[in-house]
Design an enzyme around this catalytic site. Structure first.
Site: not given
Ligand code: FAD
Length: 382
Positions: A132-133, A245, A370
Site C-alpha cells: 500500500p505504501g 514480466e 516512468e
Molecule cells: C491490475 C493490477 C495488477 C497488479 N498485479 C500485481 C501483482 O500481481 N503483483 C504485484 O506485486 N503488484 C501488482 N500490481 C502493482 C503494480 O506493479 C504497481 O501498481 C506498479 O508497480 C506501480 O506502483 P504503485 O501503484 O504503488 O505506484 P507508485 O509507485 O506510487 O507510483 C505513482 C506514480 O509515481 C511515479 N513514480 C514513482 N517513482 C518515480 C520516479 N523515480 N520517477 C518518476 N516517476 C516516478 C510512477 O511512475 C507513477 O506514475 C498490479 C497493479 C494493478 C493495477
C-alpha cells in the site's frame, strides 16, 4: 498475422494452433459473461493444465514442456490474448510471475511439491511485491520477516496482487535485513497459514476477469524452509523476474493493439457514412496505415529483444524500451480504435471498449513507464 519465420519454427506453429483451439473451445464462448461476472471458473486452470498450456516454458521434470524455448511461450501468450480479455490472461498467467523464482531458487523439496501442482492447474500461484505504501520503490518495501527459530514471523501487507483472492501459493517479497535493496528476501507463503488473510476482490477499470486483492500478514509464521534463494538476496531475484514480466507485458500490449487494429479495419470496411465506407475517407485510411506501421515496428522490436533474451544476452535497457514502446503504441491504437468505431466503440458490446480499458494497466504494471525510463536512463549512464 504474418508468419515471422525468423523467430518461429514449425514447433511454435503447433503450439500456436493448439492454444488457438483451446481459446476457441474453452474461452471465447463464455468470455463476455466471465468479464461481466468479474471472474472465470477455477476449472479453467485445470483445463489449461491438462492441455499443457500452463507448463509451456517450464522443466519437463516438474510437469512442463518447451523449457528454454522462449518463442513457444511467445506463441502461446499471443494466442491466449486472442480471447480479447487481458484479465483472463493475467489471471490464468499469474503463475508466470509467481513460479519462476521457485523453479530457480527454492529448495528442491519445496520446488518439487509446489511447481507440478501449479502447472497441472490444481493450485494457483501469485507474486506479491507491491505494498500500500508504494510499488515502484521496491527497495523500500516494509513487510517484515523476523527469524524466530525454524520460522519467520511476517507482518505487513501487500496490494494489487493478481490472483490475490484465490491463489494457493504466494511468492512474497519481505524485509529480512537492513533498509534498502540489500535487506530483501522472497518467501513462499501458503494460503491457510495462520496470521495470513486475504482482503476483498478490488474493483478495477479493466482486467475485470482477473482477481486483484490485498494481502495481510499479522505475525504470520512461515517455515524457514520456504525461503526462496538466499536471505537478503531477494532484490536481485525480483529484478531478474521483472525481465520476463516486462517482455510478457510488451507482448500483451502488441496483441491488444493487433486486436484493436483488426476491429478497426473490419469496421472501416463495413460502416458507411456520406454514401461510402468510412475506410474510403483519407483521414481514416491514413490513421489505419499509421496504426499498422506503429504496431509492426513495435512487434518487430519486441521479438528482437526476445531473441536476444533467448540467446542469453542482457537486455535490461532494451526490454524496458520494448515495454514503453509497445504500451505507447497500444495506448494510441486503442484510443484510435474507439474513435474509428464511433459510438459503438464506447459500448460494452464492442471488443474495442474492453481493449481500451484493459490496455490502461500495461504501462503501469510490472514497472511504470516512468520507472522504465529511469532504467533506460541509468543504462545510458545518466
Ligand atoms: C491490475 C493490477 C495488477 C497488479 N498485479 C500485481 C501483482 O500481481 N503483483 C504485484 O506485486 N503488484 C501488482 N500490481 C502493482 C503494480 O506493479 C504497481 O501498481 C506498479 O508497480 C506501480 O506502483 P504503485 O501503484 O504503488 O505506484 P507508485 O509507485 O506510487 O507510483 C505513482 C506514480 O509515481 C511515479 N513514480 C514513482 N517513482 C518515480 C520516479 N523515480 N520517477 C518518476 N516517476 C516516478 C510512477 O511512475 C507513477 O506514475 C498490479 C497493479 C494493478 C493495477
Amino acid at each position: 498475422m504474418p508468419a515471422f519465420q525468423e523467430y518461429f519454427d514449425p514447433s511454435h506453429q503447433m503450439v500456436r494452433d493448439s492454444v488457438r483451439r483451446f481459446v476457441e473451445r474453452e474461452v471465447l464462448p463464455d468470455i463476455d459473461a466471465w468479464e461481466e461476472a468479474e471472474s472465470f471458473p477455477r476449472e479453467l486452470y485445470l483445463k489449461a493444465g491438462a492441455a499443457g498450456i500452463l507448463g509451456i516454458g517450464y522443466p519437463e521434470a516438474l510437469g512442463g514442456s518447451h523449457e528454454g524455448d522462449l518463442f513457444a511461450k511467445v506463441a502461446a501468450s499471443e494466442e491466449l490474448m486472442r480471447c480479447g480479455s487481458g484479465g483472463l490472461v493475467a489471471g490464468l498467467g499469474s503463475l508466470d510471475i509467481g513460479l519462476p523464482p521457485i523453479v530457480k531458487w527454492a529448495r528442491p523439496e519445496v520446488r518439487d511439491r509446489v511447481v507440478p501442482q501449479v502447472l497441472s492447474g490444481h493450485k494457483i500461484s501469485a507474486l506479491a511485491v507491491t505494498e500500500p505504501g508504494g510499488g515502484s520503490d521496491v527497495a523500500n518495501l516494509q513487510t517484515r520477516a523476523v527469524r524466530d527459530g525454524d520460522f519467520y514471523r511476517v507482518s505487513g501487507s501487500k496490494t494489487f496482487i493478481t490472483s490475490g483472492v484465490r491463489a494457493d501459493f504466494y511468492t512474497v517479497a519481505v524485509r529480512t535485513g537492513a533498509p534498502g535493496f540489500g535487506g530483501i528476501s522472497l518467501l513462499l507463503i501458503e494460503k491457510g497459514t495462520p496470521g495470513f488473510t486475504v482482503g476483498r476482490q478490488l474493483k478495477k477499470m479493466g482486467w475485470w476477469a482477473s482477481d486483484t486483492a490485498e494481502l495481510f500478514f499479522d505475525d504470520c509464521r512461515v517455515p524457514v524452509g520456504n525461503l526462496i534463494g538466499a536471505e537478503n538476496m531477494g532484490f536481485a531475484c525480483i529484478m531478474g523476474n521483472f525481465q520476463s514480466e516486462r517482455l510478457a507485458l510488451a507482448l500483451m500490449a502488441n496483441m491488444t493493439a493487433q486486436l484493436a487494429l483488426e476491429e478497426s479495419l473490419k469496421w472501416a470496411r463495413e460502416r458507411e457514412a456520406f454514401g461510402k465506407p468510412i475506410g474510403k475517407f483519407q483521414v481514416i485510411k491514413h490513421r489505419l496505415a499509421e496504426m499498422a506501421t506503429a504496431l509492426e515496428v513495435s512487434r518487430e522490436f519486441t521479438y528482437r529483444q526476445a531473441a536476444k533474451m533467448a540467446a542469453g544476452q542482457s537486455v535490461i535497457k532494451e526490454i524496458s524500451m520494448a515495454k514503453n514502446f509497445a504500451t505507447d503504441t497500444s495506448d494510441r491504437i486503442t484510443t484510435e480504435a474507439v474513435q474509428i468505431l464511433g459510438g459503438l466503440g464506447y459500448m460494452r458490446e464492442s471488443l474495442v471498449e474492453r481493449l481500451y480499458r484493459d490496455n490502461r494497466i500495461l504501462s503501469i504494471g510490472g514497472g511504470t513507464r516512468e520507472v522504465m525510463n529511469e532504467i533506460i536512463a541509468k543504462q545510458m549512464g545518466l
